[in-house]
Design a protein around this motif. Sequence first.
Motif, PDB file in Angstrom:
ATOM      1  N   ARG A 118       0.838  -1.201   0.000  1.00  0.00           N
ATOM      2  CA  ARG A 118       0.000   0.000   0.000  1.00  0.00           C
ATOM      3  C   ARG A 118       0.868   1.245   0.000  1.00  0.00           C
ATOM      4  O   ARG A 118       2.021   1.211   0.446  1.00  0.00           O
ATOM      5  CB  ARG A 118      -0.934   0.006   1.227  1.00  0.00           C
ATOM      6  CG  ARG A 118      -1.953  -1.118   1.220  1.00  0.00           C
ATOM      7  CD  ARG A 118      -2.875  -1.063   2.436  1.00  0.00           C
ATOM      8  NE  ARG A 118      -3.843  -2.146   2.419  1.00  0.00           N
ATOM      9  CZ  ARG A 118      -4.992  -2.116   1.772  1.00  0.00           C
ATOM     10  NH1 ARG A 118      -5.340  -1.016   1.100  1.00  0.00           N
ATOM     11  NH2 ARG A 118      -5.813  -3.142   1.790  1.00  0.00           N
ATOM     12  N   THR A 120       0.677   5.944  -0.199  1.00  0.00           N
ATOM     13  CA  THR A 120      -0.076   7.193  -0.045  1.00  0.00           C
ATOM     14  C   THR A 120       0.218   8.109  -1.226  1.00  0.00           C
ATOM     15  O   THR A 120       1.368   8.248  -1.646  1.00  0.00           O
ATOM     16  CB  THR A 120       0.315   7.912   1.260  1.00  0.00           C
ATOM     17  OG1 THR A 120      -0.092   7.109   2.379  1.00  0.00           O
ATOM     18  CG2 THR A 120      -0.346   9.279   1.367  1.00  0.00           C
ATOM     19  N   GLU A 247      -4.756   7.888   1.467  1.00  0.00           N
ATOM     20  CA  GLU A 247      -3.939   6.907   2.166  1.00  0.00           C
ATOM     21  C   GLU A 247      -4.425   5.481   1.877  1.00  0.00           C
ATOM     22  O   GLU A 247      -5.551   5.267   1.444  1.00  0.00           O
ATOM     23  CB  GLU A 247      -3.978   7.178   3.678  1.00  0.00           C
ATOM     24  CG  GLU A 247      -3.452   8.571   4.034  1.00  0.00           C
ATOM     25  CD  GLU A 247      -3.723   8.940   5.479  1.00  0.00           C
ATOM     26  OE1 GLU A 247      -4.739   8.458   6.023  1.00  0.00           O
ATOM     27  OE2 GLU A 247      -2.917   9.701   6.061  1.00  0.00           O
ATOM     28  N   ASN A 248      -3.534   4.526   2.121  1.00  0.00           N
ATOM     29  CA  ASN A 248      -3.862   3.105   1.955  1.00  0.00           C
ATOM     30  C   ASN A 248      -4.352   2.768   0.557  1.00  0.00           C
ATOM     31  O   ASN A 248      -5.299   1.996   0.371  1.00  0.00           O
ATOM     32  CB  ASN A 248      -4.900   2.664   2.997  1.00  0.00           C
ATOM     33  CG  ASN A 248      -4.345   2.671   4.404  1.00  0.00           C
ATOM     34  OD1 ASN A 248      -3.214   2.248   4.633  1.00  0.00           O
ATOM     35  ND2 ASN A 248      -5.122   3.173   5.344  1.00  0.00           N
ATOM     36  N   SER A 250      -4.073   0.721  -2.676  1.00  0.00           N
ATOM     37  CA  SER A 250      -3.564  -0.639  -2.874  1.00  0.00           C
ATOM     38  C   SER A 250      -2.734  -0.748  -4.143  1.00  0.00           C
ATOM     39  O   SER A 250      -3.056  -0.146  -5.173  1.00  0.00           O
ATOM     40  CB  SER A 250      -4.721  -1.636  -2.953  1.00  0.00           C
ATOM     41  OG  SER A 250      -5.505  -1.592  -1.780  1.00  0.00           O
ATOM     42  N   THR A 295       3.663   2.743   2.291  1.00  0.00           N
ATOM     43  CA  THR A 295       3.257   2.657   3.692  1.00  0.00           C
ATOM     44  C   THR A 295       3.256   1.223   4.213  1.00  0.00           C
ATOM     45  O   THR A 295       3.239   1.011   5.412  1.00  0.00           O
ATOM     46  CB  THR A 295       1.865   3.266   3.889  1.00  0.00           C
ATOM     47  OG1 THR A 295       0.939   2.650   2.981  1.00  0.00           O
ATOM     48  CG2 THR A 295       1.894   4.763   3.627  1.00  0.00           C
ATOM     49  N   SER A 296       3.286   0.262   3.335  1.00  0.00           N
ATOM     50  CA  SER A 296       3.385  -1.135   3.775  1.00  0.00           C
ATOM     51  C   SER A 296       3.815  -2.018   2.604  1.00  0.00           C
ATOM     52  O   SER A 296       3.765  -1.610   1.465  1.00  0.00           O
ATOM     53  CB  SER A 296       2.056  -1.636   4.319  1.00  0.00           C
ATOM     54  OG  SER A 296       1.084  -1.725   3.300  1.00  0.00           O
TER      55      SER A 296
END
Length: 296
Positions: A118, A120, A247-248, A250, A295-296
């Motif tokens: 993920r 931003t 945000e987040n 995918s 972010t991930s």
Amino acid sequence: MSLFKKGLEKFNKSSWQIKLQLVIALTLTALLLIAIPTAAWFNYQRRIVKMQKIQSPNVLILSAAHREDSMFFNIDGIDADAEKKDGYGNAISGVDGKTEKITHKDYVFCVTGEAVNRFTIQLAYTTNNPFSYRVFAAEELTSEPAKHTGIEPDYVTYSLGNSMASGIPELSGAEYHLDAGSPLYYRIDSRVTEGGSGGEYTGRYLNKASGSNYATQTYHVDTYGGSGSSGYEKVHSGAEPVYWQAENVSAFPLQNNSNRKPFSRHFILRVEWEAGALDNAAKETDIVYITVKATS
């Protein structure tokens, strides 16, 4: 008499050459006994390193459409007097019979990455013009969508160059290996609902004043200085950027990229304004920054 004492007496009676040879031999023996377990330890550590899984660093690249170099992502000037036209180039008239003028313009950008699940998207823009900005998920088409008389096209046309962004992850599939000059078409992908509805990422503003297009003054004086009720003695109010984030987002819409596979996604940046709100004579300039962060 013990063997140790006999050996010691024999050593004392020996010549200095023999004593030197014995000392050297004992020293080398001691070093060898130390070196053998040390070498084995280093060899063990190397085997551990080989067995460990190495996590690839995040790769996230912002580019023009179809992963082309960002230099081709061009937000050009907006003509406030431009007429709305249908897919055949005919002017579109409103209910009053007058030709309508455009009230938005779309631009396509691409986010490509690897080892990212993920991320931003952030916009930072100045507010000299009465623009608003929206971000949508986009789908890429190699054939032109259907044209309609009297209806404004809902897609962006793009001519493919041949200058890919540097360091971009390799992706398989014929859609990633098109010839230069190939026409591409991008339209809002309403199937993607992770950020809102209709493919739009509603996101959130970080510093926009309520009921205004301008930035809040929460950190204004700390950043730019000034005093008084307005605090704009040293910088124009429209020059202070507003920050917005989605945000987040995918890597693969509505899917978890647990294997951190390479991906490529397209987005449409829509710049909007109210009819009659812009004046070509004013010639105001705004700056828009787009940034992405894993972010991930």
